[in-house]
Design a protein around this motif. Structure first.
Motif, PDB file in Angstrom:
ATOM      1  N   THR A   1       0.571  10.089   3.749  1.00 34.43           N
ATOM      2  CA  THR A   1      -0.661  10.484   2.916  1.00 34.43           C
ATOM      3  C   THR A   1      -0.302  12.051   3.050  1.00 34.43           C
TER       4      THR A   1
ATOM      5  N   VAL B   1       0.615   4.223  -3.322  1.00 35.62           N
ATOM      6  CA  VAL B   1      -0.079   4.795  -2.929  1.00 35.62           C
ATOM      7  C   VAL B   1       1.569   5.563  -3.248  1.00 35.62           C
TER       8      VAL B   1
ATOM      9  N   LEU C   1       1.144  -0.849   0.079  1.00 36.17           N
ATOM     10  CA  LEU C   1      -0.372   0.033  -0.036  1.00 36.17           C
ATOM     11  C   LEU C   1       0.513   1.282   0.275  1.00 36.17           C
TER      12      LEU C   1
ATOM     13  N   VAL D   1      -7.830   7.151   0.140  1.00 37.49           N
ATOM     14  CA  VAL D   1      -6.754   5.886   1.351  1.00 37.49           C
ATOM     15  C   VAL D   1      -6.807   6.230   2.280  1.00 37.49           C
TER      16      VAL D   1
END
Length: 469
Positions: free
Chosen positions: A123, A52, A48, A84
């Motif tokens: 993020t 991303v 993941l 996400v």
């Protein structure tokens, strides 16, 4: 992998030696170390992280190349990252209600997907990478290797997964980090500065925060805190205020020192926040990288203070409320953010009246000390919603303070230990900087003592509070 573990020390020493022995492989070494560091705790979350990060780097590359429509690319890239983040942090809000209507087992399996460590931080880095490229806050001339796709993908990946800051920050904006990427020489390493940061962080985490955690654990459940006196509960509330500062500032300091040894500068994240002269001053001093990120990427895009006072209050309120929810999908986090937003709005509304108060003399000093004390007290009370993320427990804690049948249950020795472990936080806030800057012998003695206490009086708890975010 924990910053204060033997595993981290071993990893960093190996990386440091290889990093300067093979300068042409420095970025490859850092990428490998970062993946190993992150995968140590959650190996199944590595795909993941890579997906991303590579998607965000590719979108950024296309924006810098001015391919397709940059504005649409930016919107898609940021939306992907928010989706996400939203799934992992807020899935219980949206998926759990569907479990009664979906095929058995399907939705339940989604609910049990673990929260990746540090997802909020990486993020935000992805959003910064895309946003800064779109706003041209860094260009191809600022980048090592120019706009060669493979090199840019490598550099973007390094920014996004750089191991000293991937798990809990500081949040580094892309335009601060990307121009730094390049070959580093050991002669340029600020060894003294870096080592001081690491010792400072180790001391505040191991000696201060982890020892205070032995007392704040009493706050965790109603069955434990309801048996305490009101003064015990108040003491623990302020104890947690010192603990969360020492814990998070300690992590940030170790991250800054580790990065400096590798030739990278991370932003300072704390600046004596408990001496703040106002709520807005507190947010210029506490978790500086988060508050500046929210200001630059949320408050200003919402309109900032450019559209009149009402719109300004709304923007402040929304920014702080979303900042609270960023920490997690809980009413307690939302209330924490809302309370800070309201405080900022009220403070701004009464700012004109404050200008008429005495600005010099004893009265002015007394007023400022009193207001700073009030800010610290309110901030400490609001930390209760961080400690007790179940709102019912937090409210019960307040009710127990008000209606406790007794005043004290802790003995003098327990209060003495709390004072001893909290004292370094008070000293760090109150000792003038000029003393630490001018008296090198005094500071050398202090750092030696800090390192000794970190080793020989380390608290039993080693998990960092902000790992959960």
């Amino acid at each position: 992998m924990n910053f204060i573990s033997l595993e981290y020390a071993t990893l960093f020493c190996v990386v440091f030696v290889l990093y300067y022995l093979f300068p042409r492989l420095q970025i490859t070494i850092l990428l490998s170390a970062s993946l190993f560091f992150y995968g140590w705790s959650q190996p199944f979350e590595l795909p993941l992280l890579l997906l991303v990060s590579m998607a965000s780097s590719t979108v950024t590359y296309l924006i810098l190349k001015d391919r397709f429509e940059p504005q649409r690319l930016m919107a898609y890239g940021i939306a992907l990252n928010l989706l996400v983040l939203g799934f992992f942090k807020y899935k219980f809000l949206f998926i759990e209600p569907l479990t009664t209507r979906a095929p058995a087992g399907l939705m339940e399996n989604l609910l049990y997907v673990p929260l990746p460590i540090g997802i909020s931080f990486y993020t935000f880095h992805c959003i910064s990478l895309i946003g800064d490229a779109y706003r041209q806050q860094f260009t191809k001339d600022d980048l090592s290797g120019g706009l060669n796709f493979s090199r840019f993908l490598r550099n973007g990946l390094l920014y996004l997964i750089f191991f000293p800051q991937i798990v809990a920050g500081p949040i580094v904006k892309a335009h601060q980090f990307m121009p730094q990427i390049g070959k580093k020489a050991i002669r340029d390493v600020p060894f003294a500065e870096a080592v001081k940061w690491i010792i400072w962080g180790l001391f505040f985490k191991s000696f201060v925060a982890d020892n205070l955690a032995q007392f704040t654990v009493w706050m965790d459940q109603p069955a434990t805190f309801q048996g305490l006196g009101r003064y015990d509960l108040l003491a623990l509330l302020f104890c947690y205020s010192y603990q969360i500062f020492a814990d998070f500032a300690g992590y940030s300091a170790i991250a800054i020192g580790s990065a400096a040894l590798l030739g990278y500068r991370l932003p300072i994240n704390f600046n004596r926040p408990y001496t703040a002269r106002s709520f807005s001053d507190f947010w210029r001093r506490w978790h500086i990288s988060l508050s500046s990120f929210l200001r630059e990427y949320l408050y200003i895009p919402l309109g900032g203070n450019r559209h009149g006072p009402i719109r300004t209050y709304v923007n402040l309120f929304v920014t702080m409320a979303l900042g609270g929810l960023w920490h997690g999908a809980a009413i307690s986090f939302l209330l924490w953010g809302v309370a800070h937003g309201l405080a900022l709005c009220v403070e701004r509304a009464f700012a004109p009246l404050a200008r008429n108060l005495p600005s010099k003399g004893v009265a002015a000093v007394a007023l400022q000390i009193g207001y700073s004390g009030l800010i610290f007290a309110l901030v400490s009370w609001l930390w209760l919603f961080f400690k007790l993320q179940n709102f019912d427990h937090a409210w019960l804690y307040i009710d127990t303070i008000i209606n406790a049948s007794r005043d004290l249950t802790f003995d003098g020795d327990q209060y003495a230990l709390i004072a001893i472990y909290a004292a370094p936080v008070m000293f760090a806030h109150l000792i003038p900087k000029r003393i630490s800057e001018k008296n090198s012998m005094l500071m050398a003695t202090c750092y030696a003592a800090m390192l000794t206490l970190s080793i020989f009086d380390k608290g039993p708890t080693d998990a960092f509070i902000y790992f959960q975010f």
